[in-house]
Design a protein around this motif. Structure first.
Motif, PDB file in Angstrom:
ATOM      1  N   GLU A 123       0.825  -1.205   0.000  1.00 14.10           N
ATOM      2  CA  GLU A 123       0.000   0.000   0.000  1.00 14.10           C
ATOM      3  C   GLU A 123       0.862   1.260   0.000  1.00 14.10           C
ATOM      4  OE1 GLU A 123      -3.822   0.478   0.645  1.00 14.10           O
ATOM      5  OE2 GLU A 123      -3.347  -1.096  -0.795  1.00 14.10           O
ATOM      6  N   ALA A 124       1.922   1.259   0.803  1.00  9.03           N
ATOM      7  CA  ALA A 124       2.807   2.420   0.861  1.00  9.03           C
ATOM      8  C   ALA A 124       3.515   2.624  -0.466  1.00  9.03           C
ATOM      9  CB  ALA A 124       3.820   2.241   1.991  1.00  9.03           C
ATOM     10  N   ALA A 125       3.961   1.528  -1.099  1.00  9.60           N
ATOM     11  CA  ALA A 125       4.644   1.634  -2.385  1.00  9.60           C
ATOM     12  C   ALA A 125       3.702   2.167  -3.460  1.00  9.60           C
ATOM     13  CB  ALA A 125       5.195   0.267  -2.793  1.00  9.60           C
ATOM     14  N   ALA A 126       2.458   1.700  -3.452  1.00 11.36           N
ATOM     15  CA  ALA A 126       1.486   2.170  -4.434  1.00 11.36           C
ATOM     16  C   ALA A 126       1.213   3.661  -4.269  1.00 11.36           C
ATOM     17  CB  ALA A 126       0.190   1.368  -4.309  1.00 11.36           C
ATOM     18  N   ALA A 127       1.138   4.117  -3.029  1.00  9.51           N
ATOM     19  CA  ALA A 127       0.896   5.544  -2.783  1.00  9.51           C
ATOM     20  C   ALA A 127       2.085   6.385  -3.271  1.00  9.51           C
ATOM     21  CB  ALA A 127       0.654   5.783  -1.291  1.00  9.51           C
ATOM     22  N   ARG A 128       3.308   5.914  -3.024  1.00  5.96           N
ATOM     23  CA  ARG A 128       4.486   6.665  -3.475  1.00  5.96           C
ATOM     24  C   ARG A 128       4.527   6.751  -4.998  1.00  5.96           C
ATOM     25  NH1 ARG A 128       7.008   3.607   0.590  1.00  5.96           N
ATOM     26  NH2 ARG A 128       7.774   2.124  -0.969  1.00  5.96           N
ATOM     27  N   LEU A 410       3.097  -7.119  -4.953  1.00  2.00           N
ATOM     28  CA  LEU A 410       3.527  -5.759  -5.278  1.00  2.00           C
ATOM     29  C   LEU A 410       3.212  -5.403  -6.722  1.00  2.00           C
ATOM     30  CD1 LEU A 410       6.939  -5.547  -3.403  1.00  2.00           C
ATOM     31  CD2 LEU A 410       4.911  -4.175  -2.942  1.00  2.00           C
ATOM     32  N   LEU A 411       3.468  -6.323  -7.648  1.00  3.68           N
ATOM     33  CA  LEU A 411       3.175  -6.039  -9.059  1.00  3.68           C
ATOM     34  C   LEU A 411       1.693  -5.746  -9.242  1.00  3.68           C
ATOM     35  CD1 LEU A 411       4.309  -6.000 -11.987  1.00  3.68           C
ATOM     36  CD2 LEU A 411       3.669  -8.420 -12.126  1.00  3.68           C
ATOM     37  N   SER A 412       0.845  -6.555  -8.654  1.00  2.00           N
ATOM     38  CA  SER A 412      -0.602  -6.350  -8.797  1.00  2.00           C
ATOM     39  C   SER A 412      -1.046  -5.047  -8.151  1.00  2.00           C
ATOM     40  CB  SER A 412      -1.356  -7.521  -8.159  1.00  2.00           C
ATOM     41  OG  SER A 412      -1.040  -8.728  -8.789  1.00  2.00           O
ATOM     42  N   ARG A 413      -0.542  -4.779  -6.962  1.00  2.00           N
ATOM     43  CA  ARG A 413      -0.981  -3.576  -6.243  1.00  2.00           C
ATOM     44  C   ARG A 413      -0.534  -2.300  -6.946  1.00  2.00           C
ATOM     45  NH1 ARG A 413      -2.993   0.005  -5.149  1.00  2.00           N
ATOM     46  NH2 ARG A 413      -3.603   1.003  -3.182  1.00  2.00           N
ATOM     47  N   LEU A 414       0.670  -2.288  -7.477  1.00  2.00           N
ATOM     48  CA  LEU A 414       1.145  -1.086  -8.172  1.00  2.00           C
ATOM     49  C   LEU A 414       0.353  -0.844  -9.453  1.00  2.00           C
ATOM     50  CD1 LEU A 414       5.021  -1.488  -7.784  1.00  2.00           C
ATOM     51  CD2 LEU A 414       3.495  -0.004  -6.468  1.00  2.00           C
ATOM     52  N   ARG A 416      -2.591  -1.807 -10.234  1.00  2.00           N
ATOM     53  CA  ARG A 416      -4.016  -1.528 -10.037  1.00  2.00           C
ATOM     54  C   ARG A 416      -4.292  -0.031 -10.133  1.00  2.00           C
ATOM     55  NH1 ARG A 416      -6.978  -2.382  -4.349  1.00  2.00           N
ATOM     56  NH2 ARG A 416      -6.411  -0.178  -4.171  1.00  2.00           N
ATOM     57  N   ASP A 417      -3.350   0.784  -9.677  1.00  2.00           N
ATOM     58  CA  ASP A 417      -3.575   2.229  -9.603  1.00  2.00           C
ATOM     59  C   ASP A 417      -2.879   3.016 -10.698  1.00  2.00           C
ATOM     60  OD1 ASP A 417      -4.996   1.647  -7.355  1.00  2.00           O
ATOM     61  OD2 ASP A 417      -3.607   2.559  -5.944  1.00  2.00           O
ATOM     62  N   VAL A 418      -1.769   2.509 -11.226  1.00  2.00           N
ATOM     63  CA  VAL A 418      -1.010   3.287 -12.202  1.00  2.00           C
ATOM     64  C   VAL A 418      -0.721   2.449 -13.443  1.00  2.00           C
ATOM     65  CG1 VAL A 418       0.111   4.629 -10.362  1.00  2.00           C
ATOM     66  CG2 VAL A 418       1.300   2.650 -11.355  1.00  2.00           C
ATOM     67  N   ARG A 419      -0.436   3.155 -14.513  1.00  2.00           N
ATOM     68  CA  ARG A 419       0.037   2.540 -15.755  1.00  2.00           C
ATOM     69  C   ARG A 419       1.477   2.972 -15.962  1.00  2.00           C
ATOM     70  NH1 ARG A 419      -1.884   0.524 -20.375  1.00  2.00           N
ATOM     71  NH2 ARG A 419      -4.039   0.800 -19.702  1.00  2.00           N
ATOM     72  N   ARG A 448      -1.664   7.776 -13.863  1.00  2.00           N
ATOM     73  CA  ARG A 448      -2.759   7.205 -13.067  1.00  2.00           C
ATOM     74  C   ARG A 448      -3.739   6.464 -13.995  1.00  2.00           C
ATOM     75  NH1 ARG A 448      -3.431   8.814  -7.850  1.00  2.00           N
ATOM     76  NH2 ARG A 448      -2.166  10.584  -7.135  1.00  2.00           N
ATOM     77  N   ARG A 449      -4.279   5.393 -13.497  1.00  2.00           N
ATOM     78  CA  ARG A 449      -5.344   4.705 -14.238  1.00  2.00           C
ATOM     79  C   ARG A 449      -6.679   5.384 -13.935  1.00  2.00           C
ATOM     80  NH1 ARG A 449      -4.200  -0.071 -16.619  1.00  2.00           N
ATOM     81  NH2 ARG A 449      -2.147  -0.934 -16.142  1.00  2.00           N
ATOM     82  N   ASP A 450      -7.522   5.439 -14.926  1.00  2.00           N
ATOM     83  CA  ASP A 450      -8.856   6.003 -14.713  1.00  2.00           C
ATOM     84  C   ASP A 450      -9.690   5.038 -13.895  1.00  2.00           C
ATOM     85  OD1 ASP A 450      -8.165   8.179 -16.238  1.00  2.00           O
ATOM     86  OD2 ASP A 450      -8.879   7.247 -18.113  1.00  2.00           O
TER      87      ASP A 450
END
Length: 450
Positions: A123-128, A410-414, A416-419, A448-450
């Motif tokens: 979660e922290a990595a995805a936010a960064r 980590l791959l999935s979580r990142l 999910r939110d960004v391209r 960012r992903r829509d």
């Protein structure tokens, strides 16, 4: 598109030229014929070396008779300033005792217990990364940060923002680029009193890292004695007794083990995740499949990992093309006869995931990126005989299950939110330092992903 692969060296070079190439990068120091050869012999004035790709011989060395082929001391010449007498470098009775203490911390049940800490790091990595949307990012720096956060949270229950964790992370970044896999002492048998030729920056960084890890270890031992320690991997390992002797690790021994946990749990994971994100940028159709799957199945629940099948196959394929540890070196302890050649005691036996994973006789389209191969019988058959990103046999990486869960999560979580998209830069060139990294980094655009 064919993912980047380092150019091979000319077939014949002088020994001194080879040593210089080897110190710079062990991948481009090798000839192209190794991608199709079953075995190759290298002769030097100091020792004989045999690179083995034949699956039967690899099984012999790693699975059938591992005690006859211990880890080569030539590897420890380069890594001992950081790793000391860790389980990665030891052999024989010492190694077996270390594994008896360490292995229970990484069994299936413990993996479930580490998931919440790993989820928090994801979660922290995805936010960064989402905060960098619109930027062109050097992705190896991001994955190094994320992987270090995972290992600190799961090992010591502290985030990367902790004072000591931050300092270890910074020192390790200095260490990783200055330390070749092998140094000059790996080519020459030197008395123990002869200086090993380690670079000044390498020695300084190793001392700094070990001092910080010693501080963490001493603090945890005090917490265990006071009955106040969290139930994480460090506590589990420090309180596990050798079932044969009843002994636990001493504080000094634990520092050695923490050093390899950080190296194996941070450096290798960061390498694999960075290449996975590069491949997702290069193959956007697969990236979309991973993102769609993550939106459907990703959840703060250990059970979700088994449902991330596309991400799992993508990560497996990444480990095939870019195994973080590209070569492993064993040493023959008695006379052998390999493929019609006599192998003398003391000869170096090189097992190369890098070459075996791309071997033209063992894989269909060996240099291509094709996660779908993992769902075919042909692909699974190749994997059974020619896939060893975590080694194999009794010395298989004890954290292999941990690393696979981490990479997939980590791959999935990142994604999910960004391209991630390819940047307007030359393709990254793989080189081997401590692990397979990119010579000038991996630069990707983040949106960012829509």
């Amino acid at each position: 598109m064919i993912p980047p692969k380092p150019a091979a060296r000319p077939e014949r070079v002088s020994l001194w030229r080879y040593m210089r190439l080897f110190r710079q990068d062990i991948l481009s120091a090798q000839p192209a014929r190794l991608y199709s050869a079953w075995m190759a012999e290298f002769r030097t004035p100091f020792f004989r070396s045999y690179l083995v790709n034949d699956p039967a011989l690899v099984d012999l060395v790693l699975k059938e008779r591992p005690d006859d082929f211990p880890k080569s001391g030539r590897v420890s010449e380069g890594l001992s300033p950081l790793l000391g007498e860790s389980v990665f470098l030891t052999n024989g009775a010492t190694w077996k005792r270390q594994r008896r203490i360490i292995d229970p911390a990484f069994d299936g049940g413990r993996l479930r217990e580490t998931f919440p800490a790993m989820w928090d790091a994801a979660e922290a990595a995805a936010a960064r990364l989402a905060a960098r949307a619109g930027d062109t990012v050097e992705i190896e720096a991001e994955t190094s940060h994320a992987a270090a956060d995972v290992i600190f949270r799961t090992l010591f229950s502290i985030p990367i923002e902790d004072r000591i964790a931050t300092r270890v992370f910074r020192e390790f970044r200095a260490y990783q680029r200055s330390q070749p896999i092998l140094n000059a002492a790996a080519f020459l048998r030197l008395p123990r009193w002869v200086p090993r030729g380690h670079r000044g920056g390498t020695r300084r960084a190793a001392r700094a890292i070990r001092a910080l890890l010693a501080e963490l270890t001493a603090g945890r031992m005090q917490a265990i004695a006071a009955g106040e320690a969290p139930d994480d991997l460090a506590t589990k390992i420090m309180t596990t007794c050798d079932p044969e002797t009843g002994e636990t690790f001493t504080e000094a021994e634990m520092v050695d083990q923490v050093a390899i946990f950080f190296l194996a749990g941070h450096e290798t994971s960061a390498s694999a995740l960075a290449w996975a994100l590069y491949l997702m940028a290069a193959f956007p159709d697969w990236q979309d499949k991973v993102a769609e799957e993550a939106r459907a199945h990703l959840a703060p629940d250990f059970a979700c990992v088994s449902r991330l099948r596309v991400a799992r196959d993508v990560f497996r394929e990444t480990l095939r093309l870019y195994p973080p540890v590209p070569m492993m070196v064993r040493e023959a302890t008695r006379p052998e006869h390999f493929r019609g050649r006599d192998v003398a005691p003391g000869a170096q036996i090189v097992l190369s995931p890098w070459h075996q994973h791309r071997h033209t006789r063992l894989w269909d389209d060996p240099d291509g990126f094709d996660p779908a191969r993992w769902e075919t019988e042909e692909g699974r058959a190749s994997a059974r005989v020619a896939y060893m990103p975590f080694s194999a046999g009794s010395r298989v990486c004890t954290g292999a299950g941990f690393a696979m869960m981490e990479g997939v999560l980590l791959l999935s979580r990142l994604l999910r939110d960004v391209r991630v998209e390819l940047a307007d830069r030359p393709p990254p060139v793989p080189v081997a330092h401590l692990t397979v990294r990119a010579r000038d980094g991996i630069w990707l655009r983040v949106r960012r992903r829509d």
